[in-house]
Write a protein that holds these residues in place. Structure first.
Motif, PDB file in Angstrom:
ATOM      1  N   MET A  74       0.820  -1.199   0.000  1.00  0.00           N
ATOM      2  CA  MET A  74       0.000   0.000   0.000  1.00  0.00           C
ATOM      3  C   MET A  74       0.863   1.261   0.000  1.00  0.00           C
ATOM      4  SD  MET A  74      -2.843   1.230   2.801  1.00  0.00           S
ATOM      5  CE  MET A  74      -1.550   1.562   4.002  1.00  0.00           C
ATOM      6  N   THR A  77       2.405   1.745  -3.453  1.00  0.00           N
ATOM      7  CA  THR A  77       1.410   2.271  -4.398  1.00  0.00           C
ATOM      8  C   THR A  77       1.189   3.761  -4.174  1.00  0.00           C
ATOM      9  OG1 THR A  77       0.296   0.122  -4.469  1.00  0.00           O
ATOM     10  CG2 THR A  77      -0.957   2.034  -5.219  1.00  0.00           C
ATOM     11  N   GLU A  78       1.079   4.169  -2.919  1.00  0.00           N
ATOM     12  CA  GLU A  78       0.892   5.587  -2.616  1.00  0.00           C
ATOM     13  C   GLU A  78       2.090   6.411  -3.058  1.00  0.00           C
ATOM     14  OE1 GLU A  78       0.142   5.783   1.544  1.00  0.00           O
ATOM     15  OE2 GLU A  78      -1.955   5.135   1.383  1.00  0.00           O
ATOM     16  N   ARG A  79       3.280   5.846  -2.909  1.00  0.00           N
ATOM     17  CA  ARG A  79       4.491   6.562  -3.318  1.00  0.00           C
ATOM     18  C   ARG A  79       4.503   6.773  -4.832  1.00  0.00           C
ATOM     19  NH1 ARG A  79       9.190   5.810  -5.549  1.00  0.00           N
ATOM     20  NH2 ARG A  79       8.754   3.609  -5.929  1.00  0.00           N
ATOM     21  N   LYS A  82       1.810   9.297  -5.833  1.00  0.00           N
ATOM     22  CA  LYS A  82       2.211  10.651  -5.464  1.00  0.00           C
ATOM     23  C   LYS A  82       3.239  11.199  -6.443  1.00  0.00           C
ATOM     24  CE  LYS A  82       3.865  13.377  -1.538  1.00  0.00           C
ATOM     25  NZ  LYS A  82       4.318  13.339  -0.130  1.00  0.00           N
ATOM     26  N   LYS A  85       1.421  12.041  -9.746  1.00  0.00           N
ATOM     27  CA  LYS A  85       0.262  12.920  -9.597  1.00  0.00           C
ATOM     28  C   LYS A  85       0.432  14.193 -10.422  1.00  0.00           C
ATOM     29  CE  LYS A  85      -0.099  15.356  -5.877  1.00  0.00           C
ATOM     30  NZ  LYS A  85      -0.255  15.778  -4.470  1.00  0.00           N
TER      31      LYS A  85
END
Length: 331
Positions: A74, A77-79, A82, A85
């Motif tokens: 998780m 994935t967020e890294r 980001k 983005k």
């Protein structure tokens, strides 16, 4: 010992490091695995209790590793999200306005011209039968001219239309003269090179009058005005030709817009460019649709051919490759 293992799992920062920790604990040569191998040295009455403890520890380790893996996945994935983005609300100073495809603008220009002359726009099916595509157009079975069109045949004697002339047949079979119409649309032939594609766009026109003679002079006047509208001040010539559905027939050339009739590679050093075909409708076509005492003329042109000439594009296939470098020039 299990507290140390759980602490090590807790400190792991990456999925790769987590896998290394798993192998070090419960892998083939892991620390916990070695504890299982020591059981053979224990008295039989102790093995059951020790095995229970070790299996519970192994389950605890597996659960801890699974939870840690989900957490690390998780976070990874967020890294990535980001990093990738973008602010879609931010004004982009490099943004440019969109534009219509050159084939679309050329089609619009052609249809607008004839609509202003009270030509009605008619449409028809892409999948046709042999009667509407060939026989009603004076192309009976085994006619040699059929070989010129490289047809895509389907099941049940159906085919992909090789021209939009079937729309003219369907219009005449459902309407009475007088008729002034054009039939724009996609057609299909088994051909592919720098000047041909398997799918291309045509505009065909038809004028029919009853108890009134439509002469070649009427056709010639209309075509000359149309080509002047499309290409400006060009010379125009009509050459005798053959089409099964018109008699007499002609192919129409314009003076080369690239070299001004001096002779270049585009016009094959002739100074002329072929742009369309036309002629007086053959009486056999009128018989096929049940018309009597009628006369008329018909014409047909390839929209991509006109787009190539208007925009000086050398390879027809480039119009369908969606290359932004090419299409961006037509804004």
């Amino acid at each position: 010992m299990i507290k140390n293992w759980l602490e090590n799992i807790k400190k792991v920062k990456s999925i790769k490091k987590l896998e290394e920790t798993r192998i070090a604990i419960i892998g083939k040569n892991g620390e916990l695995t070695k504890e299982f191998s020591k059981m053979k040295l224990l008295p039989n009455e102790e093995k059951k209790d020790v095995a229970k403890i070790l299996n519970e520890q192994k389950q605890t380790i597996n659960d801890a590793i699974s939870k840690k893996y989900e957490l690390l996945k998780m976070l990874e994935t967020e890294r990535v999200l980001k990093k990738q983005k973008i602010d879609i609300g931010r004004y982009n100073t490099t943004a440019t306005t969109a534009s219509l495809h050159p084939v679309t603008t050329t089609m619009d220009k052609i249809t607008t011209y004839f609509a202003n002359l009270n030509f009605k726009i008619e449409m028809g099916p892409v999948v046709e039968d042999e009667f509407h595509n060939f026989e009603a157009l004076n192309l009976p079975k085994h006619h040699p001219a059929r070989d010129m069109q490289d047809t895509f045949y389907c099941e049940d004697e159906k085919l992909l239309r090789t021209h939009t002339s079937p729309v003219q047949i369907r219009t005449m079979m459902t309407q009475k003269p007088p008729i002034r119409m054009i039939a724009p649309g996609q057609v299909f032939r088994r051909d592919f090179d720098i000047t041909h594609t398997p799918m291309f766009t045509q505009v065909e026109g038809l004028v029919v009058q009853q108890d009134e003679i439509v002469s070649f002079a009427n056709l010639k006047f209309t075509m000359e005005k149309f080509l002047k509208y499309m290409f400006g001040d060009v010379k125009i010539r009509f050459r005798p030709s053959f089409f099964p559905f018109t008699e007499p027939s002609a192919e129409v050339d314009i003076s080369c817009i690239f070299c001004k009739s001096k002779g270049c590679q585009v016009c094959s050093r002739t100074g002329w460019l072929e742009v369309l075909g036309c002629g007086i409708v053959d009486q056999n076509v009128f018989k096929a649709v049940g018309y009597k005492d009628c006369s008329g003329y018909a014409f047909g042109l390839g929209v991509e051919r006109f787009a190539m000439l208007l925009h000086e594009i050398s390879d027809l296939r480039s119009l369908f490759e969606s290359d932004i470098r090419l299409l961006g020039q037509f804004r």
